[in-house]
Design a protein around this motif. Structure first.
Motif, PDB file in Angstrom:
ATOM      1  N   LEU A 252      66.224  41.409  28.342  1.00  0.00           N
ATOM      2  CA  LEU A 252      65.766  42.720  28.764  1.00  0.00           C
ATOM      3  C   LEU A 252      64.251  42.715  28.927  1.00  0.00           C
ATOM      4  CD1 LEU A 252      67.924  44.892  26.336  1.00  0.00           C
ATOM      5  CD2 LEU A 252      68.414  44.373  28.731  1.00  0.00           C
ATOM      6  N   GLU A 253      63.755  43.562  29.769  1.00  0.00           N
ATOM      7  CA  GLU A 253      62.310  43.725  29.924  1.00  0.00           C
ATOM      8  C   GLU A 253      61.787  44.500  28.715  1.00  0.00           C
ATOM      9  OE1 GLU A 253      59.003  45.888  32.814  1.00  0.00           O
ATOM     10  OE2 GLU A 253      61.152  46.299  33.056  1.00  0.00           O
ATOM     11  N   VAL A 254      60.939  43.893  27.935  1.00  0.00           N
ATOM     12  CA  VAL A 254      60.426  44.510  26.720  1.00  0.00           C
ATOM     13  C   VAL A 254      59.146  45.262  27.051  1.00  0.00           C
ATOM     14  CG1 VAL A 254      59.693  44.134  24.332  1.00  0.00           C
ATOM     15  CG2 VAL A 254      61.428  42.637  25.354  1.00  0.00           C
ATOM     16  N   VAL A 255      59.127  46.558  26.703  1.00  0.00           N
ATOM     17  CA  VAL A 255      57.980  47.407  27.025  1.00  0.00           C
ATOM     18  C   VAL A 255      57.592  48.215  25.789  1.00  0.00           C
ATOM     19  CG1 VAL A 255      58.611  47.593  29.470  1.00  0.00           C
ATOM     20  CG2 VAL A 255      59.462  49.288  27.835  1.00  0.00           C
ATOM     21  N   ARG A 256      56.393  48.759  25.836  1.00  0.00           N
ATOM     22  CA  ARG A 256      55.914  49.626  24.761  1.00  0.00           C
ATOM     23  C   ARG A 256      56.044  51.102  25.112  1.00  0.00           C
ATOM     24  NH1 ARG A 256      55.212  47.727  19.540  1.00  0.00           N
ATOM     25  NH2 ARG A 256      54.490  45.572  19.628  1.00  0.00           N
ATOM     26  N   ARG A 257      56.277  51.397  26.399  1.00  0.00           N
ATOM     27  CA  ARG A 257      56.521  52.762  26.850  1.00  0.00           C
ATOM     28  C   ARG A 257      57.592  52.703  27.932  1.00  0.00           C
ATOM     29  NH1 ARG A 257      50.738  55.954  27.521  1.00  0.00           N
ATOM     30  NH2 ARG A 257      50.071  55.757  25.337  1.00  0.00           N
TER      31      ARG A 257
END
Length: 439
Positions: A66-71
């Motif tokens: 999965l694409e890991v994001v902070r927002r």
């Protein structure tokens, strides 16, 4: 049997009617397939109260695909690192992290809270970390729309042992698993050459494999690359043969209660077993006051005594290879009890006792992990024969408001069976949509 109510709530008139009447509104679950191998959207990575994992978590989250994001406006998954929470006041960080984003989780999304083991030496830390369990179990009952919530407890220092667990929990494979607490050891995972077929080169034996859940387990293990041996009683030989032929597996007609069952299994696997799945089981329901001794004895013999006896013999003989996996089948009946099933519930609670006691000794002495799945209401021929009102209650009395499928039990079993699941040991994971019954 088709769940007509679930189909109804998937239509616009059905949604309107059930909403007006205040009835459950289940959402069709997205399970793994070649067309839907992963969640559809980004993975939101949050931290509450600091972290004990340092920079080891980021590569493990990235490995989920999965694409890991902070927002994210519409995350498919949310992971909250709460390993650093050590005080009651620190729990406010958990609220601060999830409160603003929990409504934005997509339908069928996943929330995983990462904690650590409560300390026997620090009752403030223990209280704070134990609080995470109540939080996650409640959250799983609140979020709805087919979403799930879990707590994973890690040993401090590294997130690497959690890779197989996070891959499972943050994927469509865990569709019917919710409200669970998974405690991991610090054991390093065995390498996996190919995550599409992580069981390649491994030999697995599944008891009770002719039909139902057992056939589904055999199918998923074969899909994941294992060479599968399907075992069932000789009376089911024709159906067993069809299942084995369909999977390119080997059929082993054998009564698991036979005195020489372990010896015959060992003879069938000269290279040893890497995965042993105890799935065979029977019911002989009747209230205790009306239950003859033979009904009691039959269920205990098949569901528990044969599991104990064959496991002991196969471990002692070295038939289960080092790095092997033993997976037993318990039941929520063994956790919560069930009217008319004192024999069945006793046998399945006994399986839980077996797992908890044997797991640390099997790991230390044989390099083998021991875990159990505890299915809830699973759509099988057996549950299709249950009277309508009882069947509907079984389907709706969980956080996902529907019954599970045999594939859900099979996917959980396959997670336990993976080489990378070395840190998953002594766990009993309910596959029940977070049933409202039991713990």
């Amino acid at each position: 049997m088709a769940d007509r109510y679930l189909h109804l709530t998937g239509t616009a008139p059905g949604r309107f009617l059930t909403r007006r009447l205040g009835l459950p509104q289940p959402v069709g679950l997205r399970r793994w397939s070649l067309a839907t191998p992963s969640l559809d959207g980004p993975l939101l990575h949050l931290t509450a109260g600091g972290s004990l994992l340092g920079d080891t978590l980021a590569p493990v989250l990235a490995a989920t695909g999965l694409e890991v994001v902070r927002r994210a406006d519409r995350p498919a998954g949310i992971v909250v690192d709460a390993t650093g929470i050590t005080t009651a006041a620190g729990l406010g960080g958990l609220h601060a992290a999830l409160h603003p984003v929990v409504r934005s989780l997509v339908t069928g999304g996943r929330i995983v809270v990462l904690g650590t083991h409560p300390s026997p030496e620090d009752h403030h830390q223990a209280a704070a970390q134990q609080a995470l369990e109540g939080f996650v179990r409640s959250l799983g009952k609140e979020i709805g729309r087919g979403a799930t919530a879990q707590l994973v407890r890690l040993a401090p220092g590294s997130a690497a042992p959690a890779e197989s667990t996070l891959r499972f929990l943050l994927s469509p494979r865990s569709a019917y698993v919710s409200g669970q607490v998974v405690e991991l050891t610090g054991a390093a995972p065995d390498p996996v050459a190919d995550w599409v077929a992580p069981l390649t080169g491994r030999t697995a034996l599944v008891t009770g494999a002719a039909r139902g859940i057992g056939a589904a387990v055999a199918s998923v293990l074969a899909r994941d690359g294992a060479q599968v041996i399907c075992l069932d009683v000789p009376q089911a030989g024709e159906e067993l043969g069809r299942t084995a032929d369909r999977l390119g597996a080997t059929a082993l007609p054998l009564d698991i209660t036979a005195p020489d069952a372990a010896e015959r299994i060992a003879a069938a696997v000269p290279g040893g077993l890497d995965v042993l799945v105890h799935n065979a089981g029977i019911t002989r329901d009747r209230r205790l006051a009306n239950m003859p001794a033979e009904r009691w004895a039959q269920v205990i013999e098949v569901n528990l005594d044969s599991v104990l006896r064959t496991t002991d013999a196969l471990l002692e003989a070295g038939t289960v290879n080092r790095g092997g996996r033993i997976v037993a089948t318990a039941s929520i009946a063994g956790i919560a009890g069930n009217n008319g099933q004192t024999n069945y519930a006793a046998s399945k609670a006994g399986v839980i006792g077996l797992v908890r006691s044997l797991a640390p000794r099997a790991a230390a002495g044989h390099g083998v992990t021991v875990n159990a799945v505890a299915p809830g209401f699973i759509e099988t021929k057996m549950t299709a024969a249950v009277p309508l009102l009882i069947r509907e209650a079984g389907r709706r009395m969980n956080s996902l408001s529907q019954g599970g499928l045999p594939i859900d039990v099979a996917e959980t079993t396959a997670w336990f069976a993976q080489p990378a699941s070395t840190a998953v040991n002594g766990q009993v994971v309910r596959v029940c949509g977070q049933s409202l019954l039991g713990a």
